[in-house]
Structures are given as C-alpha cells and as structure tokens.
Design a protein around this motif. Structure first.
Motif, short mmCIF file in Angstrom:
data_model
loop_
_atom_site.label_atom_id
_atom_site.label_comp_id
_atom_site.label_asym_id
_atom_site.label_seq_id
_atom_site.Cartn_x
_atom_site.Cartn_y
_atom_site.Cartn_z
N TRP A 190 0.89 -1.16 0.00
CA TRP A 190 0.00 0.00 0.00
C TRP A 190 0.93 1.22 0.00
CZ3 TRP A 190 -5.22 -1.02 -0.36
CH2 TRP A 190 -5.57 -2.37 -0.17
N LEU A 191 1.35 1.61 -1.19
CA LEU A 191 2.50 2.49 -1.37
C LEU A 191 2.10 3.96 -1.42
CD1 LEU A 191 5.58 2.69 -1.95
CD2 LEU A 191 4.99 2.53 -4.39
N CYS A 192 2.75 4.74 -0.59
CA CYS A 192 2.57 6.19 -0.58
C CYS A 192 3.71 6.85 -1.34
CB CYS A 192 2.52 6.70 0.86
SG CYS A 192 2.53 8.50 1.02
N TRP A 193 3.39 7.67 -2.33
CA TRP A 193 4.42 8.43 -3.05
C TRP A 193 4.95 9.51 -2.11
CZ3 TRP A 193 5.74 13.34 -4.71
CH2 TRP A 193 6.70 13.41 -5.72
N GLU A 194 6.27 9.51 -1.90
CA GLU A 194 6.85 10.47 -0.97
C GLU A 194 7.77 11.45 -1.69
OE1 GLU A 194 7.83 9.25 2.97
OE2 GLU A 194 7.23 7.18 2.56
N ARG A 195 7.69 12.70 -1.30
CA ARG A 195 8.47 13.74 -1.99
C ARG A 195 9.87 13.83 -1.37
NH1 ARG A 195 4.86 19.09 -0.54
NH2 ARG A 195 4.63 18.76 1.68
N THR A 196 10.70 12.92 -1.75
CA THR A 196 12.06 12.86 -1.24
C THR A 196 12.94 13.92 -1.91
OG1 THR A 196 12.72 11.26 -2.91
CG2 THR A 196 11.84 10.38 -0.83
#
Length: 310
Positions: free
Chosen positions: A209-215
């Motif tokens: 359940w993947l959250c796109w993260e603003r790395t």
C-alpha cells in the motif's frame, strides 16, 4: 470516498481502477460537496460504467449528521471546518453501527488485482509512510502539551475502521482548539494519528500500500526538468496493491494513466499482507524534523532555488 468537485478528473482513475481490479465486489459511496459536484461525479461514474456506486452531496450528509452527532457539538462543528475533515466523520453516517468502513482518497490508483486487508473490529488501520503529515506545528505542539499521543508515519490514503470513539473524539477536538482550530486540511492527519494511538490497530504494509513520498532526490529530478508523471516509473507499480499519489503528485495521475504508466499486466496481489503496530512520535522527534525542514528551505533560499513541490 470523500472528494470535492476539483478532484473529479483524477478520482475517475481511482474509481475505475478500484472497481476493475478489486477481486471482491465493491460497494462505493462518494461523499462530495455541492449538488453540482454530485452531478459531476454521477456523470463520471456513468461514463465509467461502474455499478453499485452512490454519490451523496454535503447537504444530505449535514441532515444525517445533525441526528447522528446530536450528543457531540464539537464533532458537529468540526465537520464543517474543512472538507477533508469529513473523512473522519461522514463515512460512518452511511453504515450500520459496527459495520466495516474503508475510507479511500480520490488520489489513489489500484494497478493490480487486489483485495483490501481484513478490517480489525474496534481498531484502526492506516497506510504508512516514512515521514508524517502532522501539520500545522502549533496544533501538534498543543497535543504534546496535553499529553495526547500521536502515531508517527501515518498516511491517510486508506483508513479501515468500524466504530470510532466518538465521545473521546468530542473531548479531543476541544483539547486541540475546538472552533479555533486552523482550517487546514492536515488537521485531519493529526486527528487520525491521535485515534490510532487511542484505539490501536496498525499500518498497512508500505510496500503493498505504497505512498508516493516527496524525497530530496525526487525534488532534484523535478528541478532538472523531469516531468512529474515520469517519476511514477521509479515506483514498483507491479508489486503494489494500491498507489497513493500524495504530496501534490495527484495532479499527475490523469496524465500517467493516459501514458500507460499504470499498465502492469494486472499482477495478482490478492494474498493478505501483515500489519505492523502503530508507533508514536515524540515531541523531540517532531521538533527535530521541523528543524530539518527549516534547514532544507533555508538552503534552497541561499542557493536561489525554488522547491518544486511547494
């Protein structure tokens, strides 16, 4: 699903992929704002050809909430503070007491064949991310001052629950500021984080359940001119059950879908995934994170650069 009129374009992808790729029958209720928004969602649902989908306007939710939350004036006031806050209060208006509720954001995509994980009676299940969405700092600090525990790493793209602790929530809202709470979306995240520590439950497995993260690397690629939708190609989409285009990435969903970025061959991802227990964030850890953000933005200003995600 709780979704405003501005989300119709990318919510279509969420609804289409949810209905098409769920291995189980889906009964979906979309809670929106005005009657015009309701009509727009009904048109979208009709164009998709989705069955067993109901669209409800805010006026109808208001009518039901007046009775449902009659003993809880703070909750009645809270749900009118910001549209996103209704994700906490309004889905329960449409189920019998104790029944399963799965709240989904409109900026999700389900690229593979999947099943939702089993809901835990009396507990809460949330998505997990490496960072957190606990904003604004003033309200988070108020929670710490009042010894209110908050879960770390929470992502609110998907939330499972049955009955929420309404009497406790009534008091929590008052402790955090009541009618004086800032009208910003992320208050919702603080409330979910507090509920998580109050009733327990766990995180969905982040790799499924993947959250796109603003790395920082993703920000750097954007600064170099790499288009937002192309960044989705860096995610392991063939292995996920659900992809949450959070942190501004929702604006790229429609383009990504049209470009075929979510075409994974519909891998079978129906096997259950384990949950992990909620962990709390301390006041010092939160402050350390805020200092790191300040340092990052200060560095950008000195370099004359603009953060592409702000």
């Amino acid at each position: 699903m709780v979704a405003g009129g501005g989300a119709v374009s990318y919510a279509a992808g969420a609804v289409r992929s949810l209905i098409s790729n769920s291995a189980d029958p889906i009964k979906l209720t979309i809670l929106t704002d005005s009657e015009a928004d309701k009509a727009a969602y009904e048109t979208m649902v009709s164009e998709i050809g989705a069955a067993d989908v109901k669209v409800v306007s805010e006026d109808r939710c208001d009518q039901l909430a007046q009775e449902f939350y009659r003993p809880f004036p703070n909750i009645r006031s809270f749900r009118k503070g910001h549209p996103c806050w209704r994700k906490i209060t309004d889905p329960s208006l449409f189920v019998e007491s104790g029944q399963e509720v799965i709240v989904v954001d409109p900026d999700l995509y389900f690229p593979n064949i999947f099943r939702f994980e089993a809901t835990l009676p009396g507990r809460l299940i949330l998505m997990r991310q490496h960072r957190h969405c606990l904003l604004p700092p003033s309200v988070v600090e108020r929670a710490f001052e009042r010894n209110i525990a908050l879960a770390h790493h929470t992502d609110i793209g998907v939330a499972h629950h049955t009955v929420l602790p309404w009497e406790w929530l009534e008091n929590l809202i008052a402790e955090l500021g009541g009618a004086d709470l800032p009208r910003v979306a992320h208050i919702e995240s603080i409330i979910w984080a507090a509920i998580a520590m109050q009733i327990g439950g766990g995180y969905l497995r982040a790799s499924d359940w993947l959250c796109w993260e603003r790395t920082v690397p993703k920000r750097a690629l954007l600064m170099l001119g790499i288009g937002g939708p192309s960044l989705f190609r860096l995610e392991p989409l063939k292995s996920v059950k659900c992809f949450h285009a959070s942190s501004g990435a929702k604006d790229w969903l429609l383009s990504a879908e049209r470009r075929g970025i979510f075409r994974t061959g519909k891998v079978d991802r129906t096997s259950p995934s384990p949950l992990s227990p909620f962990v709390s964030i301390s006041a010092e850890e939160f402050k350390r994170g805020e200092r790191m953000k300040d340092t990052y933005h200060s560095l950008l200003r000195r370099l004359g650069l603009k953060d592409p995600l702000h």
